[in-house]
Design an enzyme around this catalytic site. Structure first.
Site, short mmCIF file in Angstrom:
data_model
loop_
_atom_site.label_atom_id
_atom_site.label_comp_id
_atom_site.label_asym_id
_atom_site.label_seq_id
_atom_site.Cartn_x
_atom_site.Cartn_y
_atom_site.Cartn_z
N SER A 1 0.80 -1.21 0.00
CA SER A 1 0.00 0.00 0.00
C SER A 1 0.85 1.27 0.00
O SER A 1 1.66 1.48 -0.88
CB SER A 1 -0.93 -0.09 1.21
N LYS B 1 -0.34 -4.32 -3.20
CA LYS B 1 -1.63 -3.72 -2.85
C LYS B 1 -1.65 -2.30 -3.40
O LYS B 1 -1.13 -1.38 -2.80
CB LYS B 1 -1.82 -3.72 -1.33
#
Length: 457
Positions: A371, A396
């Protein structure tokens, strides 16, 4: 101080799939999307999520009559302000009527307006209880096949406070003013949060913080001014609405985030070279500020190089990641691209300041680097500012928005994805490191030099 546990991690076991809803026309969904008032509060949540948090409430009701009105002189500014205030009171009163069917319809509307894969929705019949409404929403979101799109109970939704960038429960947005400049308005509020309890309202213009004029400052800069030790006070000067009174409000901070930064100075090459080691555990509201302090102290202590350890960092506030990447990049260099159905997620984000650190950097990554961590790692890597060492990252690269429903619950919806400066899709792919083990500094320097030559060529 209240301790708030991080949200559970749930890495996907299968790639997401899309689903088509029935009984609603695509153009109807697009038209409805433009009517929603999005109240952004936070920028992302922990765990496997990388969230661009937007809190959404129903639109204010328009008090227009369908009958023909006699023409007359345009209303004065005082009359306009009075009418605006009456409309706000009426809208606030109407919004307090919450039905089970309304909660489900609201969730359907959000999905149709914002979910990355297009679709159509279906309508619901009479729902007997609030728990039943929540179960319907859970099943609906599960049917999308996206492991990151999910329902938040009111208690889970309240835990988002640990990612409040301001520490007082508000989100600021830069909007153009009548003179061609920029002013800051309150885009969203944590209901019953410190700022809301003190009297700050959505739509207020922020004029000063602790007596310091904030005109010309960015939303992130002012959010940093609002931050401070837990339970201390900050004075916020606001203008209520477009034409309301100006008021100075004393707000008690309730910053529940803990520092995610650990750092130390290490000696290598028989004590000849000093290396500044920084471990960043997550991107919360304190990440950028504490990392900045760490880097300045390490530089003052004589660090010749830096190691930024992002192993096991599953993400957090995307905006914090972006601001941290800026600390290493030259003005004008690309940090990340965003792609999504909505135009607001079709952007290129670039560094807008000179770098704080120009010395070589090694970034440590592994299969739990995800992320916001991947945004930072790819930004430094693709701009030839750092070499990556370790394992391929998690992969991600989706953007989630979190929307608040009328009863205090919420839905997390995937609304876009990230693409690296070298135009690689992060999601599902991850980022391959340059080295498996930490190289000699001379090898790292040679690698960065080659990267810059290749970039110019």
């Amino acid at each position: 101080m209240r301790t708030i546990a991080p949200l559970p991690l749930s890495p996907p076991t299968a790639p997401p799939r899309s689903v088509i809803f029935t009984n609603v026309n695509r153009s109807t969904a697009i038209t409805a999307a433009s009517s929603w008032v999005q109240k952004a509060l936070l920028k992302s949540i922990t765990g496997a999520l990388s969230v661009n948090l937007l809190f959404s409430s129903p639109p204010s009701l328009s008090l227009q009559s369908s009958s023909v009105q006699p023409q007359g002189p345009p209303p004065s500014s005082a009359e306009f302000c009075l009418q605006e205030q009456e409309e706000e009171v009426k809208a606030e009163s109407d919004s307090q009527v919450v039905t089970n069917e309304g909660i489900v319809e609201e969730a359907w509307q959000i999905v149709n307006d914002s979910f990355l894969d297009s679709g159509r929705r279906r309508r619901c019949s009479l729902i007997q209880s609030r728990s039943k409404a929540h179960d319907i929403i859970r099943r609906m979101l599960s049917s999308l096949g996206d492991p990151y799109t999910r329902f938040l109970s009111p208690s889970d939704f309240s835990k988002m406070a640990r990612y409040d960038m301001s520490g007082v429960g508000i989100n600021l947005k830069e909007v153009p003013d009548e003179n061609g400049g920029v002013k800051l308005k309150v885009l969203g509020l944590l209901l019953d949060g410190p700022a809301h309890s003190a009297g700050v309202r959505q739509g207020d213009e922020v004029l000063a913080v602790n007596g310091e004029d904030v005109r010309g400052k960015s939303a992130f800069e002012v959010s940093s001014l609002l931050q401070g030790p837990n339970e201390t006070f900050v004075t916020i000067k606001v203008k209520h609405g477009n034409c309301g009174p100006i008021q100075s409000l004393e707000v008690q901070r309730q910053l529940v985030a803990r520092t995610p930064v650990f750092y130390r100075l290490e000696q290598i090459e028989n004590g000849i070279t000093s290396v500044g080691y920084i471990r960043l555990k997550e991107f919360n509201a304190l990440a950028r500020k504490d990392l900045l302090i760490a880097m300045k102290r390490l530089q003052d202590m004589g660090a010749s190089y830096f190691i930024l350890d992002l192993r096991d960092n599953l993400g957090g506030l995307v905006q914090a990641g972006i601001e941290i990447a800026k600390l290493f990049l030259d003005k004008g260099e690309t940090i990340i691209y965003t792609v999504g159905r909505d135009r607001q997620y079709q952007n290129v984000i670039i560094a807008d300041t000179a770098p704080l650190v120009t010395k070589p950097v090694i970034v440590l990554v592994n299969n739990k680097t995800a992320s916001a961590s991947e945004i930072v790692a790819s930004a430094l890597h693709d701009n030839c500012r750092a070499v990556l060492v370790g394992e391929r990252t998690f992969g991600k690269g989706l953007i989630q928005s979190v929307f608040e429903l009328l009863d205090g619950s919420g839905v997390v919806v995937t609304v876009g994805k990230y693409v690296t400066p070298n135009h690689m899709d992060i999601n599902g792919n991850g980022i391959e490191p340059d080295y498996r083990n930490i190289p000699a500094w001379s090898d790292a320097m040679h690698h960065l030099a080659d990267c810059k030559l290749h970039q110019r060529g």
